[in-house]
Design an enzyme around this catalytic site. Structure first.
Site, PDB file in Angstrom:
ATOM      1  N   CYS A   1       0.828  -1.215   0.000  1.00 56.71           N
ATOM      2  CA  CYS A   1       0.000   0.000   0.000  1.00 56.71           C
ATOM      3  C   CYS A   1       0.859   1.261   0.000  1.00 56.71           C
ATOM      4  CB  CYS A   1      -0.954  -0.012   1.191  1.00 56.71           C
ATOM      5  SG  CYS A   1      -2.245  -1.272   1.054  1.00 56.71           S
TER       6      CYS A   1
ATOM      7  N   ALA B   1       2.254   1.587  -3.584  1.00 58.36           N
ATOM      8  CA  ALA B   1       1.182   1.979  -4.506  1.00 58.36           C
ATOM      9  C   ALA B   1       0.790   3.437  -4.303  1.00 58.36           C
ATOM     10  CB  ALA B   1      -0.031   1.066  -4.317  1.00 58.36           C
ATOM     11  N   GLU B   2       0.566   3.838  -3.052  1.00 55.91           N
ATOM     12  CA  GLU B   2       0.145   5.215  -2.811  1.00 55.91           C
ATOM     13  C   GLU B   2       1.265   6.204  -3.112  1.00 55.91           C
ATOM     14  OE1 GLU B   2      -2.249   8.112   0.251  1.00 55.91           O
ATOM     15  OE2 GLU B   2      -2.285   5.947   0.566  1.00 55.91           O
ATOM     16  N   SER B   3       2.487   5.825  -2.833  1.00 59.75           N
ATOM     17  CA  SER B   3       3.608   6.717  -3.142  1.00 59.75           C
ATOM     18  C   SER B   3       3.690   6.993  -4.636  1.00 59.75           C
ATOM     19  CB  SER B   3       4.920   6.111  -2.642  1.00 59.75           C
ATOM     20  OG  SER B   3       4.931   6.043  -1.242  1.00 59.75           O
TER      21      SER B   3
ATOM     22  N   SER C   1       0.586   9.017  -5.767  1.00 57.70           N
ATOM     23  CA  SER C   1       0.608  10.379  -5.230  1.00 57.70           C
ATOM     24  C   SER C   1       1.658  11.242  -5.918  1.00 57.70           C
ATOM     25  CB  SER C   1       0.865  10.358  -3.719  1.00 57.70           C
ATOM     26  OG  SER C   1      -0.236   9.776  -3.054  1.00 57.70           O
TER      27      SER C   1
END
Length: 135
Positions: free
Chosen positions: A52, A55-57, A60
């Site tokens: 997660c 993925a979010e890094s 973003s």
């Protein structure tokens, strides 16, 4: 923001602590990787939370690039499905824009191991705050 701006944003943050290496950064696509070593759960497997984070890094960072110079972005939703474990090597990620709108963008993120086996599929939605233009 582009790849050349990455170093000034990474210093001291979670991405640096987890060993993120960034290879490509555009609004439409971000690619990078994190080592399995140091990012495992107690049984020696790549941690689902690390998936997660990766993925979010990536999503973003692409979102900040989409917001443009002087803009900001932040994650508002993440969904991740874990398909297979990893015990060593690197987890590679590629975030691809599904849609970039005026105030929201959504990216699909595919995480694979060093052999190309899919480990995780994630979808990340980010709020986009573009700079106001003067009249």
């Amino acid at each position: 923001m582009d790849l050349s701006d990455w170093d000034r944003f990474a210093a001291g943050g979670l991405d640096e602590k987890m060993g993120l290496e960034l290879f490509e950064l555009t609004p439409e696509r971000a690619r990078g990787r994190m080592p399995v070593q140091g990012n495992t759960q107690p049984f020696g497997l790549w941690h689902g939370g690390a998936s997660c984070v990766l993925a979010e890094s990536l999503a973003s960072l692409a979102a900040v690039a989409a917001a443009g110079e002087g803009g900001t972005a932040y994650g508002v939703d993440i969904n991740a499905t874990h398909h297979a474990p990893a015990r060593s090597g690197w987890v590679n990620g590629e975030a691809t824009a599904i849609r970039i709108g005026g105030s929201l963008g959504t990216w699909e993120v595919i995480l694979t191991d060093d052999h190309g086996q899919r480990l995780c599929t994630a979808r990340v939605t980010c709020a986009l705050r573009r700079p106001r233009r003067s009249a």
